[in-house]
Design a protein around this motif. Structure first.
Motif, PDB file in Angstrom:
ATOM      1  N   ASN A  77     -66.969 -84.005 -19.422  1.00 23.32           N
ATOM      2  CA  ASN A  77     -67.858 -84.579 -20.431  1.00 23.32           C
ATOM      3  C   ASN A  77     -67.110 -85.664 -21.182  1.00 23.32           C
ATOM      4  N   SER A  78     -67.827 -86.338 -22.061  1.00 27.46           N
ATOM      5  CA  SER A  78     -67.240 -87.521 -22.705  1.00 27.46           C
ATOM      6  C   SER A  78     -66.088 -87.176 -23.622  1.00 27.46           C
ATOM      7  N   GLU A  79     -66.203 -86.050 -24.310  1.00 25.41           N
ATOM      8  CA  GLU A  79     -65.148 -85.685 -25.255  1.00 25.41           C
ATOM      9  C   GLU A  79     -63.828 -85.475 -24.513  1.00 25.41           C
ATOM     10  N   VAL A 136     -70.457 -77.694 -22.643  1.00 24.34           N
ATOM     11  CA  VAL A 136     -70.050 -79.005 -23.153  1.00 24.34           C
ATOM     12  C   VAL A 136     -69.916 -78.957 -24.680  1.00 24.34           C
ATOM     13  N   HIS A 137     -70.928 -78.401 -25.332  1.00 24.20           N
ATOM     14  CA  HIS A 137     -70.909 -78.294 -26.791  1.00 24.20           C
ATOM     15  C   HIS A 137     -70.727 -76.848 -27.252  1.00 24.20           C
ATOM     16  N   SER A 138     -71.146 -75.914 -26.428  1.00 21.10           N
ATOM     17  CA  SER A 138     -71.167 -74.500 -26.834  1.00 21.10           C
ATOM     18  C   SER A 138     -71.276 -73.678 -25.556  1.00 21.10           C
ATOM     19  N   ARG A 167     -80.148 -80.483 -21.008  1.00 22.06           N
ATOM     20  CA  ARG A 167     -79.373 -81.723 -20.833  1.00 22.06           C
ATOM     21  C   ARG A 167     -78.041 -81.419 -20.147  1.00 22.06           C
ATOM     22  N   ASP A 168     -77.370 -80.378 -20.614  1.00 20.08           N
ATOM     23  CA  ASP A 168     -76.140 -79.945 -19.944  1.00 20.08           C
ATOM     24  C   ASP A 168     -76.450 -78.844 -18.925  1.00 20.08           C
ATOM     25  N   VAL A 169     -77.685 -78.391 -18.914  1.00 21.20           N
ATOM     26  CA  VAL A 169     -78.183 -77.376 -17.967  1.00 21.20           C
ATOM     27  C   VAL A 169     -79.565 -77.857 -17.524  1.00 21.20           C
ATOM     28  N   GLY A 200     -85.648 -78.807 -29.912  1.00 25.31           N
ATOM     29  CA  GLY A 200     -84.866 -79.467 -28.864  1.00 25.31           C
ATOM     30  C   GLY A 200     -83.663 -80.199 -29.441  1.00 25.31           C
ATOM     31  N   ARG A 201     -82.579 -80.162 -28.737  1.00 24.94           N
ATOM     32  CA  ARG A 201     -81.307 -80.736 -29.204  1.00 24.94           C
ATOM     33  C   ARG A 201     -81.374 -82.234 -29.445  1.00 24.94           C
ATOM     34  N   MET A 202     -82.299 -82.927 -28.748  1.00 22.59           N
ATOM     35  CA  MET A 202     -82.414 -84.368 -28.966  1.00 22.59           C
ATOM     36  C   MET A 202     -83.529 -84.687 -29.962  1.00 22.59           C
ATOM     37  N   PHE A 282     -68.573 -75.930 -30.372  1.00 25.68           N
ATOM     38  CA  PHE A 282     -67.161 -76.288 -30.571  1.00 25.68           C
ATOM     39  C   PHE A 282     -66.964 -77.794 -30.556  1.00 25.68           C
ATOM     40  N   ARG A 283     -67.878 -78.507 -29.905  1.00 26.03           N
ATOM     41  CA  ARG A 283     -67.660 -79.965 -29.799  1.00 26.03           C
ATOM     42  C   ARG A 283     -68.111 -80.680 -31.069  1.00 26.03           C
ATOM     43  N   ALA A 284     -67.360 -81.743 -31.392  1.00 25.01           N
ATOM     44  CA  ALA A 284     -67.508 -82.358 -32.711  1.00 25.01           C
ATOM     45  C   ALA A 284     -68.705 -83.295 -32.862  1.00 25.01           C
ATOM     46  N   ASP A 285     -68.903 -84.208 -31.910  1.00 20.31           N
ATOM     47  CA  ASP A 285     -69.717 -85.391 -32.242  1.00 20.31           C
ATOM     48  C   ASP A 285     -71.093 -85.058 -32.795  1.00 20.31           C
ATOM     49  N   ARG A 286     -71.731 -84.048 -32.234  1.00 25.67           N
ATOM     50  CA  ARG A 286     -73.107 -83.765 -32.649  1.00 25.67           C
ATOM     51  C   ARG A 286     -73.188 -82.705 -33.762  1.00 25.67           C
ATOM     52  N   MET A 287     -72.046 -82.349 -34.340  1.00 26.51           N
ATOM     53  CA  MET A 287     -72.045 -81.381 -35.439  1.00 26.51           C
ATOM     54  C   MET A 287     -71.598 -82.004 -36.760  1.00 26.51           C
TER      55      MET A 287
HETATM   56  O1  LIG Z   1     -74.078 -84.702 -25.939  1.00 30.82           O
HETATM   57  C1  LIG Z   1     -74.538 -85.119 -24.879  1.00 30.82           C
HETATM   58  O2  LIG Z   1     -75.259 -86.121 -24.813  1.00 30.82           O
HETATM   59  C2  LIG Z   1     -74.260 -84.329 -23.624  1.00 30.82           C
HETATM   60  O3  LIG Z   1     -74.243 -82.976 -23.902  1.00 30.82           O
HETATM   61  C3  LIG Z   1     -72.924 -84.683 -23.070  1.00 30.82           C
HETATM   62  O4  LIG Z   1     -72.807 -86.028 -22.820  1.00 30.82           O
HETATM   63  P1  LIG Z   1     -71.450 -86.786 -23.105  1.00 30.82           P
HETATM   64  O5  LIG Z   1     -70.330 -85.813 -22.911  1.00 30.82           O
HETATM   65  O6  LIG Z   1     -71.432 -87.852 -22.031  1.00 30.82           O
HETATM   66  O7  LIG Z   1     -71.526 -87.364 -24.465  1.00 30.82           O
END
Ligand SMILES: O=C(O)[C@H](O)COP(=O)(O)O
Ligand SMILES: [Mn+2]
Ligand SMILES: [Mn+2]
Length: 556
Positions: A77-79, A136-138, A167-169, A200-202, A282-287
């Motif tokens: 993943n991107s992180e 990816v995020h959790s 999205r990740d599944v 939804g997450r988005m 656990f992943r930062a960007d979306r939290m």
């Molecule tokens: O957050 C997202 O968009 C996906 O779960 C992972 O995508 P990314 O790792 O490319 O940001």
């Protein structure tokens, strides 16, 4: 400068006359060559030509243990990808650190656990996060591990606020995760545990890089205030109903916000004074944004309406080490030291980094080992181009041309020795599961690479074009053994793949300023993304720090 940070000149690769460009084609993997591979199907004359140059093209691993994930079944993943690309090192990543903290029991001993345990006896413990096993995020089993840990240690009331994935599944899998969670919660002894809200997450809660704060507000309203456009008595019914027409469902990613209510129509789990809240991603960007809303008493980006007093708020991890956000967390995040960005500024190298909003933090914060801001603003310029706010299959060109133009200007300016760009398209469009749009996404990125390489040649520079993980390289779910596309029973169509892939990613090097004798080594068959850091430092005519994974190039 600390002598240890000085980078010696490379013994056989001279300094370039022009800049070095590193381009990350986000979500562009090397995979099965058939019509569902958007990278392969797209018209990509530039990268095709680069691939044909002897000893200047190879692929590297971008998933699993090669990037610090728990197992080789984990997609990249991107992180983790940008962490490896920017740091030259493979460190245990969040997914693995949480697994280890649960296995060893350290999870239940730290300051974060102590804080939330203050709510076990008389208040509610809320868990908010992405409900899937995408990793990816959790991860689902980590959520269950925390919930069970809380119940064993006396928690009497638990509420879970779920973000549906898709999205990740695979899209459509959320109903199964919800059913499983309901079953697991029902099985807990001595604790009143329920799902309380979701979406939804988005659509809610998980915005990133301040692209759309209204998502976070919708999340706050549902999770904290118990307000949402839809109410249901049960979360499985919520998810199934909100998906709508099975022939043309709303994606799990975009389900509207909902709140679970009791027989009197009252929300079952608003967040109240004295409650504990755990963001279990656990992943930062979306939290980061939701953390700010919970953590900062004087937060004013949207009206929170009600801010619970004496809130015991923790993240699964600390999401921003510079902002110390959140102050309290369950598991310490990976520590990534001595990243290339720091070496560059300490060695006087000037850098320009650019992407659009959706990937801006990737090419800065993640690249720099999860650090916000500049190492040295006199030597670095970071440019964010605002992303569109729409499902990206509607505009698959995204801001690629604008990023290319900014990169071109930076290359020509004479101000920068390194130009680092991230093109978001193959990833962001790939996540929509729309094959045709993803084909366009890859084509436009290839056109941009062509324009950039022309300018690299014009200024006698060098380039390294690569990616952080696969995505657009496979747009269909497949039977494991035969790799045949899986067909949806309802629609009769192949089932789209919205997630990343396990594919390796390409590395193309070249440029008029690259001496003909500089080629890719052939003795590192298992190289991964972390080997790219030393490679680009060598392209700058410098030797890489010793602790970095070995460079992929040699001067013969
Ligand atoms: O957050 C997202 O968009 C996906 O779960 C992972 O995508 P990314 O790792 O490319 O940001
Ligand atoms: Mn990515
Ligand atoms: Mn992605």
């Amino acid at each position: 400068m600390a002598p240890s940070m000085q980078l010696a000149p490379h013994p056989s690769i001279p300094k370039p006359e022009g800049p070095v460009m590193v381009c990350i084609l986000d979500g562009w993997g090397v995979n099965v060559e058939d019509k569902y591979n958007a990278v392969f199907s797209a018209d990509t004359p530039t990268t095709d030509a680069l691939r044909a140059v002897p000893r200047r093209y190879r692929s590297v691993k971008a998933h699993g243990t090669a990037v610090g994930l728990p197992s080789d079944a984990d997609m990249g993943n991107s992180e983790v990808g940008h962490n490896a690309l920017g740091s030259g090192q493979v460190v245990d990543q969040g997914a693995r650190l949480v697994d280890m903290a649960l296995e060893s029991g350290k999870m239940f001993e730290g300051a974060g656990w102590k804080l939330i345990s203050g709510a076990f006896a008389d208040h509610t413990v809320h868990f908010i996060g992405l409900l899937s096993d995408g990793g990816v995020h959790s991860r689902f089993n980590q959520l269950i591990g925390c919930i069970k840990g809380a119940v064993e240690r006396g928690a009497k009331r638990i509420r879970v606020h779920i973000l549906t994935d898709g999205r990740d599944v695979p899209d459509g899998s959320s109903a199964a995760f919800v059913a499983q969670l309901q079953e697991d919660l029902a099985g807990l002894k001595g604790c009143d545990a329920k799902i309380a809200s979701g979406g939804g997450r988005m659509n809610i809660t998980m915005d990133r890089y301040e692209a759309d704060w209204s998502m976070v507000k919708r999340g706050w309203d549902a999770h904290v205030l118990g307000k949402a456009p839809h109410t249901f008595k049960d979360a499985l019914t919520a998810v199934k109903t909100l998906r709508g027409d099975p022939e043309n469902p709303i994606s799990d990613q975009y389900l509207p916000a909902f709140v679970i209510v009791d027989d009197d129509g009252k929300p079952v789990g608003t967040i109240e004074d004295g409650d504990a809240v755990v963001l279990f991603n656990f992943r930062a960007d979306r939290m980061v944004e939701m953390s700010k809303a919970f953590e900062y008493p004087d937060f004013d980006i949207f009206d929170r309406v009600r801010y619970p007093a004496d809130l015991k708020f923790v993240g699964m991890m600390q999401y921003d080490g510079d902002l110390l956000l959140p102050k309290t967390y369950l598991v310490p995040p990976p520590e990534i030291k001595g990243v290339s960005g720091e070496y560059l500024v300490k060695n006087g190298i000037t850098t320009f980094a650019c992407s659009e909003t959706q990937k801006f933090g990737h090419v800065t914060f993640f690249w720099n080992g999860n650090r916000s801001g500049y190492f040295d603003s006199s030597k670095e310029t970071y440019l964010e181009i605002p992303s569109d706010n729409c499902p990206f299959n509607e505009k698959p060109d995204m801001k690629a041309v604008e990023i290319m133009e900014a990169g071109r200007e930076a290359l020509r300016s004479g101000k920068y020795q390194m130009v680092r760009l991230n093109f978001a398209n193959p990833d962001m469009v790939g996540h929509t599961g729309d094959l045709n749009a993803s084909i366009r996404a890859c084509a436009v990125v290839d056109e941009c690479v062509a324009e950039l390489i022309k300018v690299v040649d014009e200024v006698n520079g060098r380039f390294l074009v690569t990616s952080d993980h696969g995505n657009s390289d496979d747009m269909v779910q497949r039977e494991k053994k035969t790799l045949k596309p899986l067909i949806d029973k309802d629609t009769g169509k192949p089932m789209p793949l919205t997630s990343h892939t396990l594919a390796p990613v390409p590395v193309y090097i070249g440029g008029k300023g690259l001496p003909a004798n500089v080629v890719l080594r052939d003795d590192l068959p298992d190289a991964g993304l972390a080997n790219i850091t030393a490679t680009y430092i060598n392209l700058l005519g410098l030797q890489a720090p010793e602790k970095y994974k070995p460079s992929l190039i040699v001067a013969e």
